[in-house]
Design an enzyme around this catalytic site. Sequence first.
Site, PDB file in Angstrom:
ATOM      1  N   CYS A  89      -9.504 -10.785 -34.665  1.00 10.26           N
ATOM      2  CA  CYS A  89      -9.843 -12.200 -34.867  1.00 10.26           C
ATOM      3  C   CYS A  89     -10.367 -12.479 -36.280  1.00 10.26           C
ATOM      4  O   CYS A  89     -10.213 -13.590 -36.793  1.00 10.26           O
ATOM      5  CB  CYS A  89     -10.863 -12.643 -33.828  1.00 10.26           C
ATOM      6  SG  CYS A  89     -10.159 -12.786 -32.168  1.00 10.26           S
TER       7      CYS A  89
ATOM      8  N   ASP B 283     -14.030   0.168 -14.306  1.00  4.91           N
ATOM      9  CA  ASP B 283     -12.895   0.511 -15.166  1.00  4.91           C
ATOM     10  C   ASP B 283     -11.667  -0.258 -14.703  1.00  4.91           C
ATOM     11  O   ASP B 283     -11.584  -0.668 -13.548  1.00  4.91           O
ATOM     12  CB  ASP B 283     -12.588   2.013 -15.073  1.00  4.91           C
ATOM     13  CG  ASP B 283     -11.810   2.339 -13.803  1.00  4.91           C
ATOM     14  OD1 ASP B 283     -10.577   2.521 -13.894  1.00  4.91           O
ATOM     15  OD2 ASP B 283     -12.410   2.379 -12.712  1.00  4.91           O
TER      16      ASP B 283
ATOM     17  N   CYS C  30     -14.075  -9.587 -33.452  1.00  6.99           N
ATOM     18  CA  CYS C  30     -13.336  -8.322 -33.481  1.00  6.99           C
ATOM     19  C   CYS C  30     -12.456  -8.253 -34.726  1.00  6.99           C
ATOM     20  O   CYS C  30     -12.227  -9.258 -35.409  1.00  6.99           O
ATOM     21  CB  CYS C  30     -12.496  -8.152 -32.214  1.00  6.99           C
ATOM     22  SG  CYS C  30     -10.964  -9.121 -32.178  1.00  6.99           S
TER      23      CYS C  30
ATOM     24  N   ASP D  57     -10.644  10.479 -12.813  1.00  4.23           N
ATOM     25  CA  ASP D  57     -10.458  10.178 -11.397  1.00  4.23           C
ATOM     26  C   ASP D  57      -9.912  11.419 -10.700  1.00  4.23           C
ATOM     27  O   ASP D  57      -9.606  12.425 -11.342  1.00  4.23           O
ATOM     28  CB  ASP D  57      -9.562   8.960 -11.198  1.00  4.23           C
ATOM     29  CG  ASP D  57      -8.179   9.138 -11.801  1.00  4.23           C
ATOM     30  OD1 ASP D  57      -7.803  10.275 -12.126  1.00  4.23           O
ATOM     31  OD2 ASP D  57      -7.466   8.132 -11.949  1.00  4.23           O
TER      32      ASP D  57
ATOM     33  N   CYS E 265     -14.946 -14.929 -31.433  1.00  6.66           N
ATOM     34  CA  CYS E 265     -14.862 -13.472 -31.394  1.00  6.66           C
ATOM     35  C   CYS E 265     -14.936 -12.898 -32.805  1.00  6.66           C
ATOM     36  O   CYS E 265     -14.352 -13.449 -33.747  1.00  6.66           O
ATOM     37  CB  CYS E 265     -13.548 -13.060 -30.726  1.00  6.66           C
ATOM     38  SG  CYS E 265     -13.313 -11.281 -30.608  1.00  6.66           S
TER      39      CYS E 265
ATOM     40  N   HIS F 282      -8.372  -6.624 -29.451  1.00  6.22           N
ATOM     41  CA  HIS F 282      -9.110  -7.834 -29.064  1.00  6.22           C
ATOM     42  C   HIS F 282      -9.582  -7.776 -27.612  1.00  6.22           C
ATOM     43  O   HIS F 282     -10.759  -8.035 -27.324  1.00  6.22           O
ATOM     44  CB  HIS F 282      -8.264  -9.090 -29.264  1.00  6.22           C
ATOM     45  CG  HIS F 282      -8.886 -10.303 -28.654  1.00  6.22           C
ATOM     46  ND1 HIS F 282      -9.928 -10.986 -29.245  1.00  6.22           N
ATOM     47  CD2 HIS F 282      -8.672 -10.906 -27.444  1.00  6.22           C
ATOM     48  CE1 HIS F 282     -10.320 -11.974 -28.450  1.00  6.22           C
ATOM     49  NE2 HIS F 282      -9.568 -11.945 -27.349  1.00  6.22           N
TER      50      HIS F 282
END
Length: 376
Positions: free
Chosen positions: A309, A266, A306, A92, A304, A335
């Site tokens: 999880c 974002d 991931c 940015d 999930c 997660h």
Amino acid sequence: MFEFELIKESKECKARLGKIKTTHGEIETPIFMPVGTRATVKTMTPEELKELEAQIILSNTYHLYLKPGMEIIEKAGGLHKFMNWDKPILTDSGGFQVFSLSNNRKISEEGVEFRSHIDGSKKFLSPEISVDIQNTLGSDIMMCFDECAPYPSSYEYILNSMNRTTRWARRCKDHHKNVDNQALFGIIQGGMYKDLREISAKDLVALDFPGYAVGGLSVGEPLELMNEILDFTTDFMPKNKPRYLMGVGSPDYLFEAVERGIDMADCVLPTRIARNGTVITSKGKLVIKNAKYKDDFTPIDDECDCYTCKNYSRAYIRHLFNVDEILALRLATIHNLHFLINLMKKIRESIKNDTFMEFKDDFYNKYGYNKIRREF
């Protein structure tokens, strides 16, 4: 290098599939970008981000300018080498952080004088200095220095702010030294006034930037107003260039942005709320520190896949938070980032299959659309 390919436009709405090519790799859009403010996505290693299939991350010009400073990053060979991240980076301009220091900054046509939040020392940022910093960082996508006006603001204030932002954008483009490897995006402003949004978009498109961002939204206005202004604004943005909505990251905001033709987004939200013990699931927000999870041995989200999880229970993660273990922050962050990155992957697939609106409706029904806006 920088190229954007528009692959497909939805038959149902403005949603679109695209691909951005940069010196450090390709980005499939629409995409969510994790935020690595100080040259790190908090609690995460670059290797873990790659495992989550993060394609691009965002870093912050203001914070890196203050610490460690450009001399250190230049000696390191640029931001990619400094932080050991070999995929694309967006930086940015520093404008949002400077303008958030409302009581400690002074705006002039030349730029903004402000006091460092670290030690109170006087600093100065201008369009040229912002571009110089980003050139030193070596990010793949740079942002023009702009004024992010607060909400609500008067028409006169927004008009003056928008015109200054356009003048600053012209100065940024004129000063940019590494055009071949770093794409400089213009930022459309105009507050909640449609006529000013149209003027800002047309003025910046005339400057022919490689991509365009919509700034000054998700700054406290109601979601319905954001959607209205965003839907209006994207009509004036080129179809053959990437469109970036700055600062949105909750599931509903991502759906609404994609529906209105946005390619990139974002937000610090998934990492910030993770560190506070809040996780995003397919059925809504979950505060893992709550007592009701003390003997809940199911994963955060049974849908999930991931790392968190697949390996840990709600009860265990709650325990980690309650005894202030660092692993708690890491597991919750993994997660949340996986959830949003994977959500955008599913969104891309739905656009490809012309089922985006059906996917959105199913997600909202399951997630609880009526309560979603109160959660984040």
